[in-house]
Design a protein around this motif. Structure first.
Motif, PDB file in Angstrom:
ATOM      1  N   GLU A   1       0.125  10.361   2.012  1.00 43.41           N
ATOM      2  CA  GLU A   1       1.281   9.831   1.277  1.00 43.41           C
ATOM      3  C   GLU A   1       1.517   8.361   1.619  1.00 43.41           C
ATOM      4  OE1 GLU A   1       3.238  11.221  -1.154  1.00 43.41           O
ATOM      5  OE2 GLU A   1       1.748  12.821  -1.119  1.00 43.41           O
ATOM      6  N   VAL A   2       1.451   8.039   2.898  1.00 44.01           N
ATOM      7  CA  VAL A   2       1.658   6.656   3.335  1.00 44.01           C
ATOM      8  C   VAL A   2       0.554   5.768   2.777  1.00 44.01           C
ATOM      9  CG1 VAL A   2       1.574   5.145   5.365  1.00 44.01           C
ATOM     10  CG2 VAL A   2       2.999   7.196   5.391  1.00 44.01           C
ATOM     11  N   ALA A   3      -0.688   6.221   2.874  1.00 46.55           N
ATOM     12  CA  ALA A   3      -1.808   5.431   2.344  1.00 46.55           C
ATOM     13  C   ALA A   3      -1.637   5.204   0.849  1.00 46.55           C
ATOM     14  CB  ALA A   3      -3.133   6.131   2.643  1.00 46.55           C
ATOM     15  N   ALA A   4      -1.218   6.233   0.122  1.00 48.63           N
ATOM     16  CA  ALA A   4      -1.014   6.090  -1.325  1.00 48.63           C
ATOM     17  C   ALA A   4       0.056   5.046  -1.613  1.00 48.63           C
ATOM     18  CB  ALA A   4      -0.635   7.437  -1.945  1.00 48.63           C
ATOM     19  N   GLU A   5       1.151   5.088  -0.866  1.00 45.79           N
ATOM     20  CA  GLU A   5       2.208   4.088  -1.049  1.00 45.79           C
ATOM     21  C   GLU A   5       1.676   2.676  -0.822  1.00 45.79           C
ATOM     22  OE1 GLU A   5       5.377   5.015   1.669  1.00 45.79           O
ATOM     23  OE2 GLU A   5       5.707   6.992   0.778  1.00 45.79           O
ATOM     24  N   LEU A   6       0.974   2.499   0.279  1.00 44.29           N
ATOM     25  CA  LEU A   6       0.474   1.161   0.623  1.00 44.29           C
ATOM     26  C   LEU A   6      -0.607   0.684  -0.343  1.00 44.29           C
ATOM     27  CD1 LEU A   6       0.460   1.476   4.508  1.00 44.29           C
ATOM     28  CD2 LEU A   6       1.873  -0.069   3.144  1.00 44.29           C
ATOM     29  N   PHE A   7      -1.537   1.562  -0.707  1.00 49.52           N
ATOM     30  CA  PHE A   7      -2.586   1.174  -1.652  1.00 49.52           C
ATOM     31  C   PHE A   7      -1.972   0.827  -3.005  1.00 49.52           C
ATOM     32  CE2 PHE A   7      -5.980   4.018   0.587  1.00 49.52           C
ATOM     33  CZ  PHE A   7      -6.013   3.156   1.657  1.00 49.52           C
ATOM     34  N   PHE A   8      -0.938   1.563  -3.397  1.00 46.68           N
ATOM     35  CA  PHE A   8      -0.253   1.295  -4.659  1.00 46.68           C
ATOM     36  C   PHE A   8       0.465  -0.059  -4.595  1.00 46.68           C
ATOM     37  CE2 PHE A   8       3.607   1.737  -7.355  1.00 46.68           C
ATOM     38  CZ  PHE A   8       2.977   1.850  -8.578  1.00 46.68           C
ATOM     39  N   GLU A   9       1.104  -0.326  -3.472  1.00 46.37           N
ATOM     40  CA  GLU A   9       1.854  -1.574  -3.314  1.00 46.37           C
ATOM     41  C   GLU A   9       0.955  -2.802  -3.226  1.00 46.37           C
ATOM     42  OE1 GLU A   9       4.227  -1.104   0.231  1.00 46.37           O
ATOM     43  OE2 GLU A   9       5.329   0.599  -0.618  1.00 46.37           O
ATOM     44  N   ARG A  10      -0.120  -2.711  -2.414  1.00 44.46           N
ATOM     45  CA  ARG A  10      -0.896  -3.917  -2.124  1.00 44.46           C
ATOM     46  C   ARG A  10      -2.401  -3.786  -2.324  1.00 44.46           C
ATOM     47  NH1 ARG A  10       1.950  -3.840   2.577  1.00 44.46           N
ATOM     48  NH2 ARG A  10       0.140  -4.248   3.847  1.00 44.46           N
ATOM     49  N   GLY A  11      -2.856  -2.651  -2.778  1.00 44.21           N
ATOM     50  CA  GLY A  11      -4.283  -2.477  -3.013  1.00 44.21           C
ATOM     51  C   GLY A  11      -5.016  -2.022  -1.764  1.00 44.21           C
ATOM     52  N   PHE A  12      -6.146  -1.403  -1.990  1.00 44.24           N
ATOM     53  CA  PHE A  12      -6.964  -0.840  -0.915  1.00 44.24           C
ATOM     54  C   PHE A  12      -7.369  -1.909   0.101  1.00 44.24           C
ATOM     55  CE2 PHE A  12     -11.299   0.259   0.595  1.00 44.24           C
ATOM     56  CZ  PHE A  12     -10.986   1.402   1.311  1.00 44.24           C
ATOM     57  N   HIS A  13      -7.843  -3.045  -0.385  1.00 37.38           N
ATOM     58  CA  HIS A  13      -8.331  -4.082   0.527  1.00 37.38           C
ATOM     59  C   HIS A  13      -7.203  -4.873   1.179  1.00 37.38           C
ATOM     60  CE1 HIS A  13     -12.448  -3.246  -0.445  1.00 37.38           C
ATOM     61  NE2 HIS A  13     -12.164  -3.318  -1.737  1.00 37.38           N
ATOM     62  N   GLY A  14      -5.984  -4.735   0.692  1.00 39.23           N
ATOM     63  CA  GLY A  14      -4.853  -5.458   1.244  1.00 39.23           C
ATOM     64  C   GLY A  14      -4.132  -4.724   2.363  1.00 39.23           C
ATOM     65  N   VAL A  15      -4.674  -3.567   2.759  1.00 41.46           N
ATOM     66  CA  VAL A  15      -4.010  -2.727   3.748  1.00 41.46           C
ATOM     67  C   VAL A  15      -5.006  -2.373   4.853  1.00 41.46           C
ATOM     68  CG1 VAL A  15      -2.878  -0.494   4.110  1.00 41.46           C
ATOM     69  CG2 VAL A  15      -2.507  -1.738   1.978  1.00 41.46           C
ATOM     70  N   GLY A  16      -4.557  -2.438   6.091  1.00 42.69           N
ATOM     71  CA  GLY A  16      -5.397  -2.063   7.226  1.00 42.69           C
ATOM     72  C   GLY A  16      -5.028  -0.698   7.780  1.00 42.69           C
ATOM     73  N   VAL A  17      -5.936  -0.120   8.540  1.00 41.02           N
ATOM     74  CA  VAL A  17      -5.721   1.189   9.147  1.00 41.02           C
ATOM     75  C   VAL A  17      -4.538   1.143  10.109  1.00 41.02           C
ATOM     76  CG1 VAL A  17      -6.745   2.936  10.672  1.00 41.02           C
ATOM     77  CG2 VAL A  17      -8.112   1.923   8.850  1.00 41.02           C
ATOM     78  N   ASP A  18      -4.405   0.062  10.866  1.00 43.46           N
ATOM     79  CA  ASP A  18      -3.279  -0.044  11.796  1.00 43.46           C
ATOM     80  C   ASP A  18      -1.948   0.020  11.055  1.00 43.46           C
ATOM     81  OD1 ASP A  18      -4.904  -0.198  14.014  1.00 43.46           O
ATOM     82  OD2 ASP A  18      -4.931  -2.389  14.063  1.00 43.46           O
ATOM     83  N   GLU A  19      -1.877  -0.629   9.908  1.00 41.04           N
ATOM     84  CA  GLU A  19      -0.648  -0.620   9.114  1.00 41.04           C
ATOM     85  C   GLU A  19      -0.348   0.773   8.566  1.00 41.04           C
ATOM     86  OE1 GLU A  19       1.370  -3.153   5.480  1.00 41.04           O
ATOM     87  OE2 GLU A  19      -0.740  -3.464   5.966  1.00 41.04           O
TER      88      GLU A  19
END
Length: 189
Positions: free
Chosen positions: A9-27
């Motif tokens: 769920e968190v990954a989906a939110e972040l990928f939706f907000e900023r894209g796959f390449h714009g998000v790191g695993v730590d975040e």
């Protein structure tokens, strides 16, 4: 909800907000309430997270579909259309992630996902062909891809359009109307 589902769920939110390449695993880990390295207990990589989201989307769009060899071809097609319409309206963020990030999916997850995607498109083709037995094979394929594309266009709509109580009914009617147009197509010159 399991820890794995929370992370998705968190990954989906972040990928939706900023894209796959714009998000790191730590975040992803931080927003899920854990360290980035702790996330690796559930997923081997960010690529596996993306693959799991795509698989979740395919599971959701395929859930509760009628058998492929249903006796009532019109009812089967209507159920397929309604299921997909409901999915894109209720899970717009997953459709958006797919539309913008499908090229980011790498092996070993890419090939199995593409097989699922082709099987889903084939399911549409079989349902359309059964409901429109006089349609040419190329037109059936065109209608399947066009129908899925129309439904997926929801991700580009202004949010207010999706608030209509009958948006799923209207989407279904648009898709069904387009498929109904197969009867009026003539063979290309």
């Amino acid at each position: 909800m399991s820890r794995r589902d929370e992370i998705l769920e968190v990954a989906a939110e972040l990928f939706f907000e900023r894209g796959f390449h714009g998000v790191g695993v730590d975040e992803i880990g931080e927003r899920a309430g854990m360290s980035g390295p702790a996330l690796y207990r559930h997923f081997r990589s960010k690529d596996e997270l993306l693959a799991a989201l795509f698989d979740r989307a395919m599971d959701l769009v395929s859930a509760d579909l009628p058998p492929e060899d249903g006796e009532d071809s019109d009812a089967t097609l209507d159920q397929l259309i309604r299921r997909h319409a409901r999915f894109v309206v209720e899970h717009r963020h997953l459709v958006s992630i797919y539309a913008h990030e499908h090229r980011s999916l790498v092996d070993p997850w890419r090939k199995p996902f593409l097989r699922r995607l082709r099987a889903h498109a084939r399911r549409w083709e079989l349902a359309i062909a059964a409901a429109c037995p006089d349609a040419a094979d190329d037109d059936v394929s065109l209608a399947a891809q066009g129908s899925i594309g129309l439904l997926h266009s929801v991700i580009y709509w202004p949010p207010g359009v999706l608030k209509a109580d009958d948006v799923i009914d209207r989407l279904c009617a648009l898709v069904r109307g387009g498929i109904g147009g197969l009867a009026t197509l003539t063979a290309p010159p």
